[in-house]
Write a protein that holds these residues in place. Sequence first.
Motif, mmCIF file in Angstrom:
data_model
loop_
_atom_site.group_PDB
_atom_site.id
_atom_site.type_symbol
_atom_site.label_atom_id
_atom_site.label_comp_id
_atom_site.label_asym_id
_atom_site.label_seq_id
_atom_site.Cartn_x
_atom_site.Cartn_y
_atom_site.Cartn_z
ATOM 1 N N ASP A 1 10.231 11.060 0.288
ATOM 2 C CA ASP A 1 8.839 10.706 0.550
ATOM 3 C C ASP A 1 7.869 11.562 -0.263
ATOM 4 O OD1 ASP A 1 9.138 13.152 1.784
ATOM 5 O OD2 ASP A 1 8.299 12.523 3.718
ATOM 6 N N LEU A 2 8.415 12.411 -1.149
ATOM 7 C CA LEU A 2 7.643 13.304 -2.007
ATOM 8 C C LEU A 2 6.836 14.328 -1.214
ATOM 9 C CD1 LEU A 2 6.544 10.869 -4.856
ATOM 10 C CD2 LEU A 2 8.116 12.800 -5.024
ATOM 11 N N TYR A 3 7.317 14.660 -0.029
ATOM 12 C CA TYR A 3 6.825 15.785 0.755
ATOM 13 C C TYR A 3 8.035 16.582 1.231
ATOM 14 C CZ TYR A 3 2.183 13.618 1.036
ATOM 15 O OH TYR A 3 0.961 13.078 0.736
ATOM 16 N N LEU A 4 7.925 17.913 1.270
ATOM 17 C CA LEU A 4 9.004 18.737 1.806
ATOM 18 C C LEU A 4 8.689 19.106 3.253
ATOM 19 C CD1 LEU A 4 10.118 21.255 -0.972
ATOM 20 C CD2 LEU A 4 11.133 19.074 -0.311
ATOM 21 N N TYR B 1 0.842 -1.202 0.000
ATOM 22 C CA TYR B 1 0.000 0.000 0.000
ATOM 23 C C TYR B 1 0.876 1.252 0.000
ATOM 24 C CZ TYR B 1 -3.050 3.701 1.742
ATOM 25 O OH TYR B 1 -3.718 4.897 1.905
ATOM 26 N N GLN B 2 1.936 1.258 0.840
ATOM 27 C CA GLN B 2 2.844 2.403 0.887
ATOM 28 C C GLN B 2 3.512 2.635 -0.467
ATOM 29 O OE1 GLN B 2 5.384 1.344 4.291
ATOM 30 N NE2 GLN B 2 4.729 3.254 5.254
ATOM 31 N N ASP B 3 3.986 1.540 -1.072
ATOM 32 C CA ASP B 3 4.673 1.662 -2.359
ATOM 33 C C ASP B 3 3.737 2.194 -3.432
ATOM 34 O OD1 ASP B 3 6.964 0.744 -1.191
ATOM 35 O OD2 ASP B 3 6.749 -1.325 -1.921
ATOM 36 N N SER B 4 2.500 1.717 -3.430
ATOM 37 C CA SER B 4 1.545 2.155 -4.448
ATOM 38 C C SER B 4 1.190 3.625 -4.257
ATOM 39 C CB SER B 4 0.283 1.289 -4.404
ATOM 40 O OG SER B 4 -0.370 1.421 -3.141
ATOM 41 N N GLN B 5 1.070 4.058 -2.997
ATOM 42 C CA GLN B 5 0.782 5.471 -2.734
ATOM 43 C C GLN B 5 1.948 6.349 -3.165
ATOM 44 O OE1 GLN B 5 -2.610 5.160 -2.336
ATOM 45 N NE2 GLN B 5 -2.309 6.964 -1.051
ATOM 46 N N LEU B 6 3.172 5.891 -2.903
ATOM 47 C CA LEU B 6 4.358 6.649 -3.299
ATOM 48 C C LEU B 6 4.438 6.753 -4.816
ATOM 49 C CD1 LEU B 6 6.868 8.045 -2.104
ATOM 50 C CD2 LEU B 6 8.104 5.902 -2.405
ATOM 51 N N PHE C 1 12.678 19.295 -7.252
ATOM 52 C CA PHE C 1 11.980 18.903 -6.029
ATOM 53 C C PHE C 1 12.722 17.765 -5.327
ATOM 54 C CE2 PHE C 1 8.866 16.585 -3.566
ATOM 55 C CZ PHE C 1 8.085 17.585 -2.982
ATOM 56 N N SER C 2 13.171 16.775 -6.093
ATOM 57 C CA SER C 2 13.843 15.612 -5.510
ATOM 58 C C SER C 2 15.171 15.980 -4.873
ATOM 59 C CB SER C 2 14.068 14.536 -6.583
ATOM 60 O OG SER C 2 12.840 14.106 -7.120
ATOM 61 N N SER C 3 15.846 17.024 -5.406
ATOM 62 C CA SER C 3 17.124 17.430 -4.831
ATOM 63 C C SER C 3 16.945 18.006 -3.437
ATOM 64 C CB SER C 3 17.814 18.455 -5.734
ATOM 65 O OG SER C 3 17.122 19.688 -5.713
ATOM 66 N N LEU C 4 15.740 18.482 -3.120
ATOM 67 C CA LEU C 4 15.449 19.006 -1.786
ATOM 68 C C LEU C 4 14.784 17.964 -0.892
ATOM 69 C CD1 LEU C 4 14.009 22.462 -2.934
ATOM 70 C CD2 LEU C 4 16.274 22.044 -1.969
ATOM 71 N N ASP C 5 14.113 16.999 -1.498
ATOM 72 C CA ASP C 5 13.388 15.964 -0.757
ATOM 73 C C ASP C 5 14.354 14.857 -0.344
ATOM 74 O OD1 ASP C 5 11.392 14.358 0.301
ATOM 75 O OD2 ASP C 5 10.871 13.498 -1.658
#
Length: 485
Positions: free
Chosen positions: A47-50, A15-20, A39-43
């Motif tokens: 987890d795709l949230y800052l 479930y976590q993987d699918s949500q990610l 965005f990824s360079s800051l994350d």
Amino acid sequence: MFIIVPLLAFGYTYYQDSQLLKRHEVALKALGTEGLFLFSSLDTDHDLYLSPEEFKLVAEKLTGISPPADFEEEVTHDRNGETLTLEAKMQPLQLDTMTKSKDGFLGVTHSSLSGLRSWQSPAVSSMSFSASQFRAFLPPKNKGEVGDTWWVIQSELNIFTGYLPNNRYHPPAPRGKEVLIHSLLSMFHPRPFIKSRFAPQGTVACIRAASDFYLDIVFRIHAEFQLNDVPDFPFWFTPGQFTGNIVLSRDSSHVRQFTLYVPNDRTLNVDMEWLYGATENSNMEVDIGYLPQMELRAAGPSTPSFIQDEEGNIIDSRGGGSDPVQFVFEDIHWTSEISREEAARRLEVTFYPFKKVSYLPFSEAFQQAQEESETVHLSPVLALLNQSFVSSWSLVKELEDMQVSERARLHLEKYNFPVEMMVALPNGTIVHHINANYFLDQTSMKPEEEAATFSFSGGFEDPSTATYINFLKEGLEKAKEHLAQ
């Protein structure tokens, strides 16, 4: 019951993987490839949230206000504890290994090399330390397993800072754990900069072995020395790395072993840069050379200065007119360990995330490239390297020694001092290359400088990564064009 638990765990992970994955697809649609790369360079936790901590760099840049630095406890001396004596040894740089020596240092002023020529021996040949000072090398609470790595001195270079100034003579005052590293390197020369101007920067450590009471910790330091002082212009002396290990008790009350040295197993191991002017924009000369020896080694395990006899009398263990006390140390039996080579590899990956890609010797790289039909990339991002390249790096001297190799000849024809990055086909044909000096000119501009392009697109917090990715992509396109002919 014993079956349901792992099934539930697996279901929750799925479930976590699918949500990610869904968040990744939404982010890609909203931001595009370049925006998602930013965005990824800051994350940093992916987890795709800052989080506020991840957004801090952006806030500091936009507001110009930095929060107070985190308080770092000073490493105090235990005057009643054990002391450790370190001895410094050094053989000066061999001037005839410098490129400039081939033409008799033509055009190089005598004052430029004055600090280098006069540096013939360590500044301090022997120094005593409190064993408790080496607490700086102990791992944080969340890094207790063999193979764990952590930053002893964190790199401060990121997509906003660019590089540190060249026009400096005296290092800033060290703080916290920096104090010990500064003291150690000061045994070689009085002006060590424990935070180098360019990446890699800082100090990383790794637990190589552990027992109930002791740890064997391998470390790697990237630092440099300023050899000149006013009125001469700055001269930077930057060893490829300092490495070593320390065996100490978990409470740092006892140090069994300590070594620190500059590796000398390659034909060149020091970078040198010197200015021809008093401003940051002054012309700079660059050269490389070979340093045979620079090392610190413990004279023996740490020992208490004073001990009590059976009657409670205080005795000076160093002798004080009589024979010194002879100490006997128990053997250490490691309950868990990895090889020194594996520990060194983990340190390297911490400094250089792209090193998760294997870098092969020159000949092996082309053999594998032919087997896998991939291009060969000579010298440093991860996805591109894994997907399309076999990676290698070599010293010029090593290629010159491969006289019968057509591939080596092709690469030497494209080489320009000091470093040339190349993309080659499996047959050795060079399809793309860029010199390190030109590369640095394109990437070293600080964001606040006039006409500088502001960008977050530096993965691994490295300002040059976006430019480097473009270089790799251009190399792939040129390889396709060449193969299509």
